[in-house]
Design an enzyme around this catalytic site. Structure first.
Site, PDB file in Angstrom:
ATOM      1  N   THR A  24       0.433  -1.582   0.155  1.00 24.97           N
ATOM      2  CA  THR A  24       0.020  -0.450  -0.189  1.00 24.97           C
ATOM      3  C   THR A  24       1.170   0.869  -0.019  1.00 24.97           C
ATOM      4  O   THR A  24       1.472   1.376   1.224  1.00 24.97           O
ATOM      5  CB  THR A  24      -0.851  -0.294   0.929  1.00 24.97           C
ATOM      6  OG1 THR A  24      -1.632  -0.816   1.311  1.00 24.97           O
ATOM      7  CG2 THR A  24      -2.152   1.438   1.074  1.00 24.97           C
TER       8      THR A  24
ATOM      9  N   GLU B 292       3.881   1.316  10.603  1.00 23.24           N
ATOM     10  CA  GLU B 292       3.758   2.056  11.737  1.00 23.24           C
ATOM     11  C   GLU B 292       4.087   1.621  12.795  1.00 23.24           C
ATOM     12  O   GLU B 292       4.124   0.476  12.922  1.00 23.24           O
ATOM     13  CB  GLU B 292       1.846   2.267  11.690  1.00 23.24           C
ATOM     14  CG  GLU B 292       1.786   2.940  10.212  1.00 23.24           C
ATOM     15  CD  GLU B 292       0.558   3.166   9.825  1.00 23.24           C
ATOM     16  OE1 GLU B 292      -0.391   4.180   8.781  1.00 23.24           O
ATOM     17  OE2 GLU B 292      -0.413   2.526   9.718  1.00 23.24           O
TER      18      GLU B 292
ATOM     19  N   SER C   3      -9.763  10.788  13.135  1.00 28.02           N
ATOM     20  CA  SER C   3     -10.401  11.707  13.833  1.00 28.02           C
ATOM     21  C   SER C   3      -9.120  12.984  14.239  1.00 28.02           C
ATOM     22  O   SER C   3      -8.131  12.675  13.966  1.00 28.02           O
ATOM     23  CB  SER C   3     -10.864  10.727  15.381  1.00 28.02           C
ATOM     24  OG  SER C   3     -10.673  10.124  16.306  1.00 28.02           O
TER      25      SER C   3
ATOM     26  N   ASN D  49      -3.090   3.801  14.206  1.00 35.82           N
ATOM     27  CA  ASN D  49      -4.383   3.155  13.835  1.00 35.82           C
ATOM     28  C   ASN D  49      -5.355   3.145  15.037  1.00 35.82           C
ATOM     29  O   ASN D  49      -6.579   3.301  13.750  1.00 35.82           O
ATOM     30  CB  ASN D  49      -4.008   2.107  13.241  1.00 35.82           C
ATOM     31  CG  ASN D  49      -3.116   2.207  12.265  1.00 35.82           C
ATOM     32  OD1 ASN D  49      -3.266   3.001  10.788  1.00 35.82           O
ATOM     33  ND2 ASN D  49      -2.026   1.352  12.175  1.00 35.82           N
TER      34      ASN D  49
END
Lengths: 410, 410
Positions: B195, B282, B410, B405
């Site tokens: 990705t 991450e 938000s 994640n």
């Protein structure tokens, strides 16, 4: 890593009744854990019919090999389960350990080793010190009683934070029979099977081939529809024992009309046990039911549902109470199954968040966020292609999962 | 979630040279982020040959559809990339946004919209406010320069903690050509493709069909052999532009002998970029190279290697510096590929921890633990069945992955 019980644990435990023909005892053999029981011995004094379903791992544990070999007879006299060591990837030593374990139990019980069933759960790759069973099995055989079932469930726990017991009482022809089940499992949970041990017991009189068929019917919608972390154990074992002590004419055919209620109860009980495993998923804070409809087939729907259920990004979003349906789209897309982006619709709870390939025009962030704050999350995807449908269950992925599994072996 | 740069980030960045025929500029269009650049415009004033490889997601983003449609011509005049919004699962609005984006750039550049390539990365499901490009593209086209390349890499970052740039200078026949690449990607990384977005540029004179063939050779061992979290993006895009400004006779055949050094450089550069993506995975603290040998085929070896690389239990064990090779056995077993438990051997670094289906007789917990404390972990599995071999790269799974994640959208 905390010792806290999962927030999804049951508020109370069922008082599972005795099952005629089943006695059991637990003990502390000191396999790995300190200050807790780690061995369970179940006895079927007059024998039991037995059936089983096992991991599809290409590297199964020694006890799985052992049980598979013995199942052909369909007869059992005892079951020995230990926690703390899986006796998996232990080579020749592993085969010696199962032979020694079965010998110890067979001697105490007075039967052939091939009538003994074995299951082990815990660390992989460490030789199992089976000689430790010798010190406890005679005492267990002598003290075995018909309860309490919660003790049996506790002795087989590893990273589980609560014991898992379920019970049903149903009619079978003119007879009322009892069905009790225990299970363990919290991580390394993925179909097929879920990484877990589960043992079912009934006083119904059902022949082994029928028991086996009934297990085959019950597992797809229960233990084979759950996932915690997509990791499949080497040791998954589901065994079903029937003592026949409730009486009545034995069930020898899978299409026996007397099985109707029993079949339903078995589906219900296995689903309940499988849900408890998910609710005790390592680090779990949310129980997630994922239903995919409108797929080209049921099998396609299940693959898509599992792709969603196993996506770390979906699972972390749920942990963060984030209605991140974009990640659901991602997970649908990566499944490789037929899907048409522009027909997709997605719901969180009752809130439709996406429709016709884009955000729902009536989308309310507030309403979606409220749905995500629930302890049980219902996630629904409709593909708009066909009639295929499937439901699977999983939990969220939290920092506690990482903490538990980054520091398990040491 | 911290703003800290990955501990696996490069100690310094390469000073990528100008590529004749390529100018670029970055700007802040305020798509999502504040106080940073989020748009990159690359210009090929005299045109470029172009090739591309894209996500295999069944739900690709609107820009992926756009690029696929335009690639048939093999010609490019500009590339527009934005971060902060993926323009994926945006339905009709998504298609309108790519059309508007291409129109804005085509007008500024003076070419057909079909010569414009587009890529977007960021949140899925939010409409992309493409009209914001109108405010910045004219200025970017006017100010475009031949460097610095690090700025280009920075403008396309999302959760990346460092920009990713690589460069090579090689002979192509009598000419010396330059190959520069930039990439972004940190999560939602899985083959095929990882990705990610990656863009490669060269002044070599290579026809589009040959560029496409070269990309097809380079991706299996680079971008298609990495995984951070097994999640495949809707937006994966790898584009390769060749301006031809270095001169020399154009390469029009994939078997042109002049390509030897270039081919190697491309393999090397794509591998480097793909590794930077994993090193910026991450929450990553460890870079893990997994080599599976002795499989029945290369494809089988790769599936097993990816099963290990995607196992949450293996990845959390590595995060915990735990030489938990039992979980490696589990991941081999769950891959569903041919494997013989009793022939398996496993190494962490130089330490053989398991052989012939059990713990290595010379196993030293201390030595294995020391290997696990390294920043780069080499994990080797030999199946002992055949000559199939594959290497993949991944990172560990840490609490920071969950934090990043669980709180991204938000």
């Amino acid at each position: 890593m905390s010792d806290a019980v999962s927030p999804l644990a049951p508020k109370s435990y069922p008082d599972a009744p005795a099952i005629d023909g089943v006695r059991f005892a637990t003990a502390s053999a000191g396999i790995k854990y300190k200050n807790r029981t780690d061995v369970l011995l179940m006895l079927f004094d007059d024998g039991a019919e037995v059936a089983g379903v096992f991991t599809r791992s290409k590297c199964p544990s020694a006890p799985v090999d052992w049980c598979r070999d013995n199942l052909a007879s369909g007869k059992a006299r005892a079951l020995l389960v230990n926690s703390g060591n899986a006796n998996a990837f232990t080579g020749k030593k592993g085969r010696e350990a199962v032979t020694l374990s079965a010998d110890i139990v067979a001697r105490a019980v007075g039967c052939k080793p091939s009538e003994i069933y074995l299951a082990s759960t815990g660390v992989i790759g460490e030789p199992l010190p089976a000689e430790k069973f010798a010190g406890v099995v005679d005492g267990m055989a002598a003290d075995a009683a018909s309860g309490p079932w919660l003790d049996a469930a506790r002795a087989i726990m590893t990273t589980d934070t609560f014991p898992k017991v379920a019970t049903r009482s149903v009619g079978l022809g003119d007879t009322t029979v009892t069905l009790n089940g225990i299970a363990k499992g919290a991580g390394m949970i993925a179909p097929d099977m879920a990484t877990m041990l589960s043992f079912l017991f009934t006083d119904a009189s059902i022949a082994a081939p029928v028991l086996q068929a009934l297990l085959g019917e019950a597992t797809p919608g229960s233990f084979n529809s759950i996932t915690v972390d997509s990791d499949t154990s080497t040791s998954d074992t589901l065994l079903f024992f029937a003592t026949g002590k409730a009486g009545g004419a034995p069930v020898t055919r899978v299409d026996d009309p007397r099985l109707g209620e029993f079949r339903e109860a078995l589906a219900d009980l296995t689903r309940e046990l499988s849900h408890w495993i998910v609710k005790d998923g390592e680090g779990a804070r949310k129980f997630v039911e994922i239903t995919v409809s409108g797929a080209e087939s049921d099998a396609s729907a299940k693959r898509i549902a599992l792709s969603i259920a196993n996506s770390p990004l979906v699972k972390t979003a749920i942990a963060g109470e984030d209605a991140n349906w974009g990640r659901v789209v991602m997970a649908v897309g990566k499944a490789g199954e037929p899907a048409d982006r522009d027909r997709l619709a997605i719901w969180f709870g009752d809130i439709r968040v996406a429709v016709d390939g884009e955000r729902d025009p009536d989308y309310s962030e507030e309403a979606a966020s409220a749905a995500m704050r629930e302890e049980e999350i219902l996630l629904k995807v409709d593909l708009g292609l066909g009639a295929g449908k499937a439901t699977v269950w999983t939990c969220d992925l939290t920092k506690d999962y990482v903490a538990i599994n980054g520091d398990y072996r040491s």
